[in-house]
Each structure stands twice: as C-alpha cells, then as structure tokens.
Write a protein that holds these residues in place. Structure first.
Motif, mmCIF file in Angstrom:
data_model
loop_
_atom_site.group_PDB
_atom_site.id
_atom_site.type_symbol
_atom_site.label_atom_id
_atom_site.label_comp_id
_atom_site.label_asym_id
_atom_site.label_seq_id
_atom_site.Cartn_x
_atom_site.Cartn_y
_atom_site.Cartn_z
ATOM 1 N N GLY A 71 43.227 70.931 -4.801
ATOM 2 C CA GLY A 71 41.850 71.369 -4.905
ATOM 3 C C GLY A 71 40.859 70.332 -4.432
ATOM 4 N N GLU A 72 39.663 70.793 -4.081
ATOM 5 C CA GLU A 72 38.574 69.926 -3.661
ATOM 6 C C GLU A 72 37.286 70.400 -4.319
ATOM 7 N N ASP A 73 36.635 69.482 -5.060
ATOM 8 C CA ASP A 73 35.370 69.774 -5.737
ATOM 9 C C ASP A 73 35.499 70.941 -6.705
ATOM 10 N N VAL A 74 36.620 71.001 -7.424
ATOM 11 C CA VAL A 74 36.829 72.074 -8.400
ATOM 12 C C VAL A 74 37.473 71.496 -9.656
ATOM 13 N N ILE A 119 44.002 66.249 -5.452
ATOM 14 C CA ILE A 119 42.681 66.611 -5.941
ATOM 15 C C ILE A 119 41.661 65.632 -5.372
ATOM 16 N N TYR A 120 40.539 66.184 -4.861
ATOM 17 C CA TYR A 120 39.472 65.358 -4.306
ATOM 18 C C TYR A 120 38.149 65.771 -4.946
ATOM 19 N N GLY A 121 37.507 64.814 -5.608
ATOM 20 C CA GLY A 121 36.190 65.080 -6.189
ATOM 21 C C GLY A 121 36.208 66.122 -7.280
ATOM 22 N N GLY A 122 37.296 66.199 -8.063
ATOM 23 C CA GLY A 122 37.377 67.230 -9.092
ATOM 24 C C GLY A 122 38.189 66.775 -10.282
ATOM 25 N N THR A 123 38.659 67.765 -11.028
ATOM 26 C CA THR A 123 39.471 67.521 -12.215
ATOM 27 C C THR A 123 40.729 68.374 -12.128
ATOM 28 N N LEU A 124 41.870 67.728 -12.332
ATOM 29 C CA LEU A 124 43.154 68.421 -12.285
ATOM 30 C C LEU A 124 43.876 68.256 -13.611
ATOM 31 N N THR A 125 44.291 69.376 -14.186
ATOM 32 C CA THR A 125 45.194 69.361 -15.327
ATOM 33 C C THR A 125 46.398 70.214 -14.971
ATOM 34 N N GLY A 167 48.256 63.168 -5.432
ATOM 35 C CA GLY A 167 47.285 62.414 -4.659
ATOM 36 C C GLY A 167 45.917 62.629 -5.274
ATOM 37 N N VAL A 168 45.244 61.533 -5.670
ATOM 38 C CA VAL A 168 44.015 61.623 -6.468
ATOM 39 C C VAL A 168 42.928 60.790 -5.815
ATOM 40 N N SER A 169 41.804 61.418 -5.445
ATOM 41 C CA SER A 169 40.689 60.703 -4.831
ATOM 42 C C SER A 169 39.380 61.099 -5.518
#
Length: 412
Positions: A71-74, A119-125, A167-169
C-alpha cells in the motif's frame, strides 16, 4: 480517491493499494488472502550449446504459492494464509561443447510459499500464516562443460521453504508472522569447465523459514515472529571441477530458521521464537588443476537472528532452540598448481545479533535465550599436490553465539 488492483495467476496473489489523490479522509483497507497448493510444481530447462561468443543466460523458478499485499498512503490490514502440500522443483542444466560465452549466468530458485508486503507513507498491520510440507523443495543446477571455456560464469541455486518479506518507507508496521516448514529443503549445484578466463562463482543457499524487513525514513517496526523448521533435512551443496580457473569461488549456505530485520530511524521492536528440528548440512567441494585464487566456503546454522537499527531504539526478545539431527558443515579444495587456495567451514547451532546507532542516542534492550541440543561440526581440507603461494584452512564450530552492541553507522 482510492484504487485497488488485484491479480490471481497460477498460485500467485498480488494486491496493491494506492491513494491517487491525497485527502484529509483516512481510508481503512483490508486484504484477506487464502492459498492452498496440493499439486506438484516443476520448472526445468536444458541448454545445449556448442560455441557461444557473448552470453548464455538461464532463469528457472518454481513457486508453490506467492502473495504480494502492499500500500501507499493508506491504512492497510492484511490476513494472508498460505498452505503448500506438494513438491516444488526448479532444475537448470547447461551443456557446452566449445564455449558458453564471455558471460554465463544461471539462476535457479525453488520456493514453497513466499509473501511480500511493502508500505509507503502509511500504516500496515497484518497476520501472516505460512505452512509447507511434508514434501520436497528442490533447487538443482549443473554445468557440464569439461572440454569448454568461459569468460565469467555465475551460477546461483536457491531453495526456500517459507519466506516473508517487508519493505517499510516513512511508515509504521505491526505484524505477526507464523511459519512452519515440514518440507525437506535442498539446494544442489555445481559444474565443470576446462578453462575459466575470468571468475567462476557457484553459490547455493537453502533455508527452511525466512523473515526479512527493510525500513527507512524514520519508520517504526514491530514484529512477533514464530518459526518452526520441523523437516528432516535442510541442505545446500556445491561441487565444482575446473581444469584451469583464474578466480574460483564455490560456496554453500544452509539455515534452518532465519530472521533478518533492518531499520533506519524509529523503533525496531521484535519478539521471536525459532525452533529448528532439521538436520542442517552445508557442503562444498572444489577443484582446479591450475588456479589463481580458489575458495571453497560453507556455512550452516540451525537458527539465525539479526535485528539492527540505525535509529533511536531496538528492543529484542529472542528465543532460539536447536534440536534434531545437528549441524554439519564441510568445505574441501583440491588443486595441483597455482597461487592462493582456501577452504572455510563455519557451523553454528544458534546465532543472534542486535545493534542500535550510538550517534542517534540509541537505546538497546535485548533479552536472548539460546538452547542447542545437537552436535555441531565444521571440517575443512586443502590439498595442493604441486606448488602454490598460499594454502589456508579455517574450521569454526560454535554451539551458541550472541552479539549485541551500540555503534556508529558505517561511514560516520
């Protein structure tokens, strides 16, 4: 505005979410993926060549099930379940009569189940459950060119039971990963040439369970990881024989359970439990009648853990238990005449490393428990029947090793 693209292709699930327009509203996105593979997977190819002037290339991959949820920005939540109950085989063979070219590159990879989330610019669970076996995950590669020559040759052979990557940014991640591998995992390769003008690199790697992450941009990562490698065998082997080789490297790495986590910036917090029950074997056998620099390198470990943060804080609670058939590592080299010959063998029951950045006012909190109940053996041999400039052998066997430190980043 949000868009979701999802593709299902032959056991592969890919889900990518992006936010097309930034708004003040927060979207909560959910991905649920269940994959079961019960039929055998096979990929194989044979290249028969007489005289190639430039390049010979072969890529062979076989995968039981693959998932990508990113995901990106989510704000994204993932539930991914993968179950393999079959054999997976990738096989590459090259036969050369006169020459396989200035450059020869062979890549072979057999994978039981694999999953990736970026994930880019967001939150991942997320919760990721991976199970493989019983069965065999087998990667095989061989070059048969006893009368042929090559400029540079690289042959890579890999076999993995279950693998999860992150991958986390500029983001935050909180995930639980549960991996159980019951499949034998074998990576077997090697080859022979009459003459290698440049470098010959033959590499093999076998891993029962594997979790990796890479974080950047001040990201925060928190993981709970449970790994069990309960197969009978995890093995990597490479065997090479050359008439004349300028630079020759033959290497094999076998790991029961592997965790490799890296972050730059924020918090890295990991709780892990690794239990290897498989017999771990890494073996290399290399020979060259004439050689410039020739190396035979083998590495085997029951459980391997690494968590490093060039950021403010690393918190570790790691448990490692190595049972089963033991860890055996063998590295041999034989040559007649040349310059530098070496053989290195390293065998470890449990290995753990954790670090944090001192220039970032970093804080390291680590709790480590290691229990090894098996034999650990490392053996090398170097045979030079004529003359050489140097002959080096290194054999290292360790039951448990743990290293935790606070240090400056490289280059500071």
């Amino acid at each position: 505005m949000r868009r979701l693209a999802k593709t299902l292709i032959a056991g592969t699930s890919i889900a990518i979410l992006t936010s097309a327009v930034a708004t003040s509203q927060t979207y909560d996105s959910v991905i649920v993926s269940d994959q079961v593979q019960t039929g055998d997977i096979f990929a194989g190819q044979t290249l028969n060549v007489v005289e190639i002037t430039e390049t010979t290339t072969a890529v062979t991959t076989a995968t039981g099930a693959a998932f990508n949820g990113s995901g990106e920005d989510v704000t994204l939540d993932i539930r991914a379940n993968q179950n393999l109950q079959a054999n997976v085989t990738a096989d590459t063979r090259l036969d050369a009569a006169v020459s396989s070219g200035a450059t020869t590159a062979l890549t072979t990879a057999a994978t039981g189940v694999t999953s990736e989330s970026n994930i880019y610019g967001g939150t991942l669970t997320g919760v990721y459950n991976q199970r493989t076996g019983p069965g065999l995950i087998y990667g095989h590669s061989h070059v048969e060119a006893p009368d042929a020559e090559v400029g540079d040759v690289t042959a890579s052979t890999q076999a993995v039971g279950a693998s999860q990557g992150f991958g986390v940014s500029y983001s935050v991640v909180g995930a639980r990963v549960n991996q159980t591998n019951q499949a034998d995992v074998v990576a077997d390769g090697g080859g022979t040439y009459r003459y290698v003008e440049g470098s010959a690199t033959f590499v093999g790697a076998a891993t029962g369970t594997n979790v990796t992450s890479s974080g950047a941009g001040g990201s925060g990562e928190r993981y709970i990881i449970n790994q069990t490698n309960s197969a009978a065998l995890t093995q990597a082997s490479q065997f090479t024989a050359h008439g004349s080789a300028y630079l020759s490297t033959t290497s094999a790495t076998a790991s029961g359970d592997n965790i490799n986590l890296y972050n730059e910036g924020g918090l890295l917090d990991v709780t892990s439990n690794q239990h290897n029950q498989a017999y771990i074997r890494a073996q290399t056998g290399a020979s060259a009648y004439q050689f410039g620099s020739a190396s035979s390198i083998s590495y085997g470990v029951g459980n391997s853990f690494l968590a490093g943060n060039f950021g403010s804080e690393t918190i570790i609670d790691a448990v490692q238990l190595n049972d089963g058939g033991g860890v055996e590592v063998i590295a041999d080299f034989t040559g007649a005449e040349g310059y530098d010959a070496s053989a290195h063998a390293t065998a470890i029951g449990n290995a753990a490393t954790g670090y944090v950045c001192s220039d970032c006012d970093g804080r390291l909190i680590a709790t480590s428990q290691q229990v090894n109940n098996t034999d650990v053996t490392a053996a090398t041999s170097v045979h030079v029947t004529g003359y050489a400039r140097s002959a080096t052998g290194v054999a290292t066997a360790v039951g448990n090793t743990a290293t935790y430190y606070v240090s400056r980043p490289t280059g500071h």
